[in-house]
Motif scaffolding. Structure first.
Motif, mmCIF file in Angstrom:
data_model
loop_
_atom_site.group_PDB
_atom_site.id
_atom_site.type_symbol
_atom_site.label_atom_id
_atom_site.label_comp_id
_atom_site.label_asym_id
_atom_site.label_seq_id
_atom_site.Cartn_x
_atom_site.Cartn_y
_atom_site.Cartn_z
ATOM 1 N N PRO A 79 122.805 -59.934 2.189
ATOM 2 C CA PRO A 79 122.495 -58.504 2.116
ATOM 3 C C PRO A 79 122.493 -57.938 0.695
ATOM 4 N N ARG A 80 123.095 -58.649 -0.241
ATOM 5 C CA ARG A 80 123.163 -58.187 -1.625
ATOM 6 C C ARG A 80 122.828 -59.346 -2.546
ATOM 7 N N HIS A 81 122.369 -59.025 -3.753
ATOM 8 C CA HIS A 81 121.997 -60.075 -4.691
ATOM 9 C C HIS A 81 123.169 -60.557 -5.547
ATOM 10 N N LEU A 82 124.318 -59.867 -5.502
ATOM 11 C CA LEU A 82 125.456 -60.285 -6.323
ATOM 12 C C LEU A 82 125.889 -61.709 -5.985
ATOM 13 N N ARG A 83 126.017 -62.529 -6.981
ATOM 14 C CA ARG A 83 126.465 -63.916 -6.862
ATOM 15 C C ARG A 83 125.610 -64.753 -5.912
ATOM 16 N N ARG A 84 124.328 -64.436 -5.806
ATOM 17 C CA ARG A 84 123.438 -65.152 -4.918
ATOM 18 C C ARG A 84 122.571 -66.166 -5.653
ATOM 19 N N SER A 85 122.541 -66.117 -6.965
ATOM 20 C CA SER A 85 121.609 -66.948 -7.728
ATOM 21 C C SER A 85 121.865 -68.441 -7.534
ATOM 22 N N ALA B 269 132.654 -78.867 -1.353
ATOM 23 C CA ALA B 269 133.099 -79.302 -2.680
ATOM 24 C C ALA B 269 132.533 -80.693 -2.945
ATOM 25 N N ARG B 270 132.675 -81.180 -4.138
ATOM 26 C CA ARG B 270 132.071 -82.472 -4.515
ATOM 27 C C ARG B 270 132.458 -83.602 -3.567
ATOM 28 N N ARG B 271 133.679 -83.610 -3.119
ATOM 29 C CA ARG B 271 134.111 -84.656 -2.192
ATOM 30 C C ARG B 271 133.926 -84.244 -0.734
ATOM 31 N N GLY B 272 133.437 -83.022 -0.500
ATOM 32 C CA GLY B 272 133.161 -82.540 0.841
ATOM 33 C C GLY B 272 134.382 -82.143 1.639
ATOM 34 N N THR B 273 135.533 -82.027 0.990
ATOM 35 C CA THR B 273 136.780 -81.764 1.714
ATOM 36 C C THR B 273 137.151 -80.285 1.788
ATOM 37 N N ALA B 274 136.440 -79.431 1.073
ATOM 38 C CA ALA B 274 136.796 -78.009 1.055
ATOM 39 C C ALA B 274 135.542 -77.182 0.791
ATOM 40 N N PRO B 275 135.537 -75.925 1.237
ATOM 41 C CA PRO B 275 134.389 -75.052 0.957
ATOM 42 C C PRO B 275 134.480 -74.441 -0.438
ATOM 43 N N ARG B 276 133.334 -74.194 -1.028
ATOM 44 C CA ARG B 276 133.263 -73.487 -2.311
ATOM 45 C C ARG B 276 131.973 -72.672 -2.335
ATOM 46 N N ARG B 277 131.830 -71.792 -3.277
ATOM 47 C CA ARG B 277 130.664 -70.913 -3.389
ATOM 48 C C ARG B 277 130.486 -70.056 -2.139
ATOM 49 N N LEU B 278 131.555 -69.416 -1.698
ATOM 50 C CA LEU B 278 131.530 -68.608 -0.482
ATOM 51 C C LEU B 278 130.625 -67.387 -0.644
ATOM 52 N N HIS B 279 129.904 -67.059 0.425
ATOM 53 C CA HIS B 279 129.033 -65.884 0.417
ATOM 54 C C HIS B 279 128.941 -65.311 1.821
ATOM 55 N N VAL B 280 129.009 -63.988 1.916
ATOM 56 C CA VAL B 280 128.928 -63.296 3.204
ATOM 57 C C VAL B 280 127.460 -63.139 3.591
ATOM 58 N N LEU B 281 127.164 -63.450 4.849
ATOM 59 C CA LEU B 281 125.843 -63.237 5.430
ATOM 60 C C LEU B 281 125.995 -62.222 6.560
ATOM 61 N N GLU B 282 124.970 -61.391 6.757
ATOM 62 C CA GLU B 282 125.054 -60.362 7.785
ATOM 63 C C GLU B 282 123.870 -60.427 8.728
ATOM 64 N N GLN B 283 124.094 -59.963 9.955
ATOM 65 C CA GLN B 283 123.035 -59.832 10.950
ATOM 66 C C GLN B 283 122.364 -58.491 10.716
ATOM 67 N N ARG B 284 121.072 -58.494 10.445
ATOM 68 C CA ARG B 284 120.367 -57.253 10.124
ATOM 69 C C ARG B 284 119.116 -57.062 10.984
ATOM 70 N N MET B 285 119.096 -57.608 12.198
ATOM 71 C CA MET B 285 117.942 -57.384 13.063
ATOM 72 C C MET B 285 118.002 -55.956 13.582
ATOM 73 N N HIS B 286 116.879 -55.308 13.601
ATOM 74 C CA HIS B 286 116.813 -53.889 13.917
ATOM 75 C C HIS B 286 116.939 -53.641 15.414
ATOM 76 N N VAL B 287 117.542 -52.517 15.771
ATOM 77 C CA VAL B 287 117.708 -52.131 17.169
ATOM 78 C C VAL B 287 116.342 -51.960 17.836
ATOM 79 N N ARG B 288 115.350 -51.496 17.078
ATOM 80 C CA ARG B 288 114.020 -51.293 17.639
ATOM 81 C C ARG B 288 113.333 -52.602 18.001
ATOM 82 N N SER B 289 113.877 -53.732 17.589
ATOM 83 C CA SER B 289 113.285 -55.015 17.969
ATOM 84 C C SER B 289 113.480 -55.295 19.449
#
Length: 197
Positions: free
Chosen positions: A107-113, A150-170
């Motif tokens: 939903p936002r461009h911050l830290r998305r690059s 992570a490099r060894r696949g044992t932990a998450p990194r680069r966390l980012h929030v995703l949101e559901q944005r489908m419109h009610v009119r759909s």
């Protein structure tokens, strides 16, 4: 969160330190510090925005456990069924109807690059491979948290929030997606406002 605090203290502290130094130095030194004064103030405001995102991530992790998913459909194009700003998307299966994919968007461009470089159609194979396996916490009917392994696949990194944005009119309602009142309440605990039945 620790990096957010370090960044905020660093940028604000540097700004104050240079302000003190500039009061005891010649005028030309102040002019040399002007770019930092402007950019430092911008970075302090940006760092403050990261705190809201970090607290939202914490709420999502308290409500939903991590899952490891492979080969999740993704893209940077605009989806016509999604309203408001979107800066890329992932499609996750609906927990109630596994054959029904639901998009969650950035939903936002911050830290998305970092994500955008790996999701681009022309991204190099070694970059695309870094997000072939994803850590996911959430419910695609409401909200989600995505992370790269992570490099060894044992932990998450680069966390980012995703949101559901489908419109009610759909025409879709949460009940049509198989969301029960317990699912909706869990979404509220994760920070989804407002959640429609």
């Amino acid at each position: 969160m620790i990096m957010n605090i370090i960044g905020l203290v660093g940028w604000a502290g540097g700004w104050v330190l240079l302000l003190v130094v500039s009061t005891y130095t010649p005028d030309w030194v102040v002019w040399a510090f002007i770019p930092y004064f402007l950019y430092g103030a911008y970075r302090v405001l940006t760092q403050c925005k990261y705190f809201a995102s970090a607290f939202l991530m914490l709420r999502v992790l308290r409500a939903y456990p991590w899952q490891i998913l492979r080969s999740v459909p993704r893209g940077l194009t605009r989806r016509p069924d999604v309203v408001s700003e979107q800066y890329g998307w992932f499609e996750f299966p609906n927990p109630a109807f596994r054959e029904q994919p639901l998009p969650l968007v950035f939903p936002r461009h911050l830290r998305r690059s970092w994500w955008a470089r790996r999701m681009a159609p022309r991204a190099k194979p070694h970059l695309k491979a870094q997000i072939e396996t994803l850590w996911f916490a959430g419910d695609p009917r409401f909200i989600g948290l995505v992370a790269a392994p992570a490099r060894r696949g044992t932990a998450p990194r680069r966390l980012h929030v995703l949101e559901q944005r489908m419109h009610v009119r759909s025409g879709w309602r949460f009940a049509d997606w198989g969301a029960t009142p317990d699912d909706i309440e869990r979404g509220r605990r994760a920070g989804v406002r407002p959640v429609q039945p």
